[in-house]
Write an enzyme that holds these catalytic residues in place. Structure first.
Site, PDB file in Angstrom:
ATOM      1  N   HIS A  78      50.500  35.551  47.713  1.00  0.00           N
ATOM      2  CA  HIS A  78      50.863  36.831  47.090  1.00  0.00           C
ATOM      3  C   HIS A  78      52.063  37.412  47.848  1.00  0.00           C
ATOM      4  O   HIS A  78      51.970  38.443  48.502  1.00  0.00           O
ATOM      5  CB  HIS A  78      49.664  37.788  47.093  1.00  0.00           C
ATOM      6  N   ASN A 119      48.837  39.366  34.724  1.00  0.00           N
ATOM      7  CA  ASN A 119      49.054  40.712  35.260  1.00  0.00           C
ATOM      8  C   ASN A 119      49.911  41.465  34.251  1.00  0.00           C
ATOM      9  O   ASN A 119      51.018  41.030  33.921  1.00  0.00           O
ATOM     10  CB  ASN A 119      49.791  40.663  36.601  1.00  0.00           C
ATOM     11  N   TYR A 134      51.194  45.448  32.725  1.00  0.00           N
ATOM     12  CA  TYR A 134      51.264  46.900  32.928  1.00  0.00           C
ATOM     13  C   TYR A 134      51.906  47.668  31.779  1.00  0.00           C
ATOM     14  O   TYR A 134      51.499  48.772  31.470  1.00  0.00           O
ATOM     15  CB  TYR A 134      52.043  47.217  34.221  1.00  0.00           C
ATOM     16  N   ARG A 166      39.253  40.237  44.004  1.00  0.00           N
ATOM     17  CA  ARG A 166      40.420  39.372  44.159  1.00  0.00           C
ATOM     18  C   ARG A 166      41.274  39.893  45.305  1.00  0.00           C
ATOM     19  O   ARG A 166      41.780  41.004  45.250  1.00  0.00           O
ATOM     20  CB  ARG A 166      41.238  39.358  42.864  1.00  0.00           C
ATOM     21  N   GLU A 185      45.388  41.675  36.849  1.00  0.00           N
ATOM     22  CA  GLU A 185      45.879  42.996  37.263  1.00  0.00           C
ATOM     23  C   GLU A 185      46.183  43.834  36.036  1.00  0.00           C
ATOM     24  O   GLU A 185      46.764  43.340  35.065  1.00  0.00           O
ATOM     25  CB  GLU A 185      47.196  42.900  38.066  1.00  0.00           C
ATOM     26  N   GLU A 209      52.249  36.238  40.338  1.00  0.00           N
ATOM     27  CA  GLU A 209      53.529  36.666  39.764  1.00  0.00           C
ATOM     28  C   GLU A 209      54.724  35.888  40.305  1.00  0.00           C
ATOM     29  O   GLU A 209      55.624  36.465  40.933  1.00  0.00           O
ATOM     30  CB  GLU A 209      53.731  38.172  39.980  1.00  0.00           C
TER      31      GLU A 209
END
Ligand SMILES: *[C@@H]1O[C@H](CO)[C@@H](O)[C@H](O)[C@H]1NC(C)=O
Ligand SMILES: *[C@@H]1O[C@H](CO)[C@@H](O)[C@H](O)[C@H]1NC(C)=O
Ligand SMILES: *[C@@H]1O[C@H](CO)[C@@H](O)[C@H](O)[C@H]1NC(C)=O
Ligand SMILES: *[C@@H]1O[C@H](CO)[C@@H](O)[C@H](O)[C@H]1NC(C)=O
Length: 531
Positions: free
Chosen positions: A152, A339, A341, A107, A409, A197
């Site tokens: 992005h 995504n 985290y 990606r 991600e 995002e």
């Protein structure tokens, strides 16, 4: 003496078992399951973070180039992305690394100002097109599937000058740009992501100062930006669906960023706050596209409407979609890109929070992290909470009608080095949580991408914070790339489709700032002498 020894052993045991106290953080016991045969494993990057060549071969300035050139203090180490990892010249080495990892899919994002230097489709830069054509051909040559992120974060500065994402006409400009990409690359690219995002773009870039263009027009601009961006997304989905899918096939979706939200306590109010966090952050973007009814989440409409009225605005600061716009946007994705985290603890605010007006103030909740959650990441927000990943995947599966999820991600940042024990441990924990999510919870996850293939320009952290599976020596003339230990771990997971033999779900010691035995053994030895 014997009593003394057994007391000592007991103390030692308490310390060794200390790791186990963290078991609650993990995604569950070590999973014996494996990833399905057709599960997609990939790695992710973004143009603005790796390509460099910021003004080469006709590329114009992006909003990130502009921000860091004009305001070097924005970046922790006062660096910029002028050269970065130099992937514009070193893409063949990048593809070699992807082959070393053995992943199925890569990606990457296309830089809008490289392809359309004026921002508009009046002038297509042939050298920009050629670069991405070369990269795609190189991937396809080695049987690696390209996945393209259309946007992005690197808007052409020339479009920012006329309002960027707050200008309603950007829906057309973005559609023209996407059309150029489809025309040139849809024959070989089978996965498309319209936006990476979007909450970072709008909430932090237009409503705050944390991302370019750092406009800080909170309360107004984050809502305008989101409104135009969602329309642009839907427009491009329909364009792809009508004109390109029939010719070439392929899938298109968007990648939303979301933390997991855990109530701070078990009080009804905190449980409500955690739910509201997900509804008004992830749901701000997901509800219009992925829910059955479409439109913004009803609670967000209500909250912004009420506050706006109280603040004497003539209308809600949250723009309205017409019923036909709601229909046009609803269902415009083949998959849910996620995504993820980390995790936060939520509680209700009992007084005004954030700047007035702002999204934070409109929503009225407080977000903290447990200081005991492990992390020694260069990104201080990046606490290691694997169970949050598992719960979030279940939440998305349930809330959005079992939509196929692709984790676009996930990863961990440190201060650099090849012996990256913390990153190895992070991936072990999060992939274990993912196996439980898929096999135990039946969360509908079809793919997973590690962020990131290599160290890169980490936005306001510059080169201080490193997310790569490959170390990049930014001082070396050819930006030498070296596999870290985490690259070896990831390639073994991809090859075996399961967790490594030595993975221990209770072991979070890689995130202790000092090795646990050094920090606790010394007082213990002193105690032993006293006994
Ligand atoms: C995994 O397999 C091992 C060995 O067969 C077994 O002891 C363990 O209980 C299993 N774990 C789970 C979560 O099923
Ligand atoms: C909430 O309640 C559950 C089950 O009763 C418990 O396991 C958990 O520790 C509690 N959490 C907090 C933050 O009090
Ligand atoms: C809104 O207008 C009312 C009536 O004029 C006034 O009392 C109030 O202070 C205003 N509120 C704000 C936030 O300015
Ligand atoms: C260039 O990179 C290679 C590895 O890819 C390295 O062996 C070599 O020493 C580098 N050359 C220079 C001049 O840094």
């Amino acid at each position: 003496m014997e009593a003394k020894n057994s007391l000592f052993m007991l103390l030692l045991l308490v310390i060794i078992c200390n790791g186990n106290a963290q078991l609650y953080l993990s995604g569950g016991p070590k999973s014996n399951y494996t990833f399905p045969k057709d599960f997609l494993f990939g790695v992710s990057t973004a143009a603005a973070q790796i390509e460099g060549a910021w003004n080469e071969d006709g590329k114009s300035e992006s909003i990130w180039d502009h921000l860091v050139h004009n305001n070097p203090n924005f970046v922790k180490d006062h660096s910029n992305a002028d050269v970065a990892a130099d992937s514009y010249h070193l893409y063949k080495r990048d593809v070699e690394m992807i082959r070393e990892l053995g992943v199925d899919i890569y990606r990457f994002s296309v830089s809008w100002p490289r392809v359309l230097p004026t921002g508009f489709a009046n002038e297509v830069n042939p050298l920009g097109i050629q670069y991405y054509r070369n990269l795609i051909d190189e991937l396809v040559k080695y049987n690696i599937t390209p996945m393209v992120t259309i946007y992005h974060w690197d808007l052409p500065q020339k479009l920012q000058d006329i309002g960027g994402w707050t200008n309603a006409h950007i829906v057309d400009y973005y559609t023209d740009y996407a059309n150029v990409l489809f025309k040139n690359f849809a024959d070989k690219v089978k996965y498309w992501i319209t936006f990476n995002e979007p909450m970072q773009t709008c909430l932090e870039g237009y409503g705050g100062t944390y991302r370019a263009p750092a406009l800080n027009r909170h309360g107004i601009a984050e809502y305008l930006c989101t409104h135009n961006l969602l329309k642009a997304h839907a427009n491009v989905y329909h364009l792809f669906d009508k004109q390109y899918r029939p010719l070439y096939g392929g899938k298109i979706g968007m990648s939303l960023d979301s933390n997991w939200a855990e109530p701070k306590t078990n009080s009804t109010k905190d449980i409500e706050a955690a739910r509201l966090y997900l509804t008004t952050h992830l749901g701000w973007y997901a509800h219009p596209v992925y829910s059955t009814e479409g439109n913004y989440p009803p609670e967000l409409i209500k909250l912004v409407g009420q506050k706006s009225q109280k603040q004497n605005y003539s209308r809600s600061r949250l723009p309205e979609f017409t019923p036909s716009e709601v229909d046009f946007i609803r269902g415009t994705a083949d998959f849910f890109g996620l995504n993820h985290y980390t995790t936060y603890l939520l509680s209700m605010a009992d007084k005004e929070v954030g700047a007035i007006p702002s999204h934070a103030n409109d929503v009225g909740i407080i977000r903290v992290q447990d200081p005991n959650w492990p992390s020694k990441s260069s990104s201080d927000w990046l606490k290691v909470v694997p169970f949050g990943f598992r719960r979030l995947l279940q939440y998305i599966t349930k809330t959005y009608n079992n939509i196929p999820i692709i984790v676009t991600e996930n990863g961990y940042a440190d201060f650099s080095g090849v012996d990256d024990k913390a990153r190895v441990s992070y991936y072990g924990h999060y992939l274990n949580a993912l196996l439980h999510a898929i096999h135990v919870d039946k969360s509908n996850v079809h793919g997973y991408f590690a962020w990131s293939l290599m160290d890169n320009f980490e936005w306001d952290d510059g080169y201080v914070s490193r997310f790569g599976l490959y170390l990049v020596d930014f001082k070396s003339p050819n930006k030498t790339r070296t596999a870290k230990h985490s690259a070896k771990l990831y390639s073994s997971v991809v090859a075996t489709r399961g967790l490594p033999a030595d993975y221990d779900p209770a072991d979070f010691t890689a995130f202790s700032s000092a090795p646990i035995l050094v920090s606790t053994m010394l007082p213990l030895l002193a105690l032993y002498r006293l006994l």
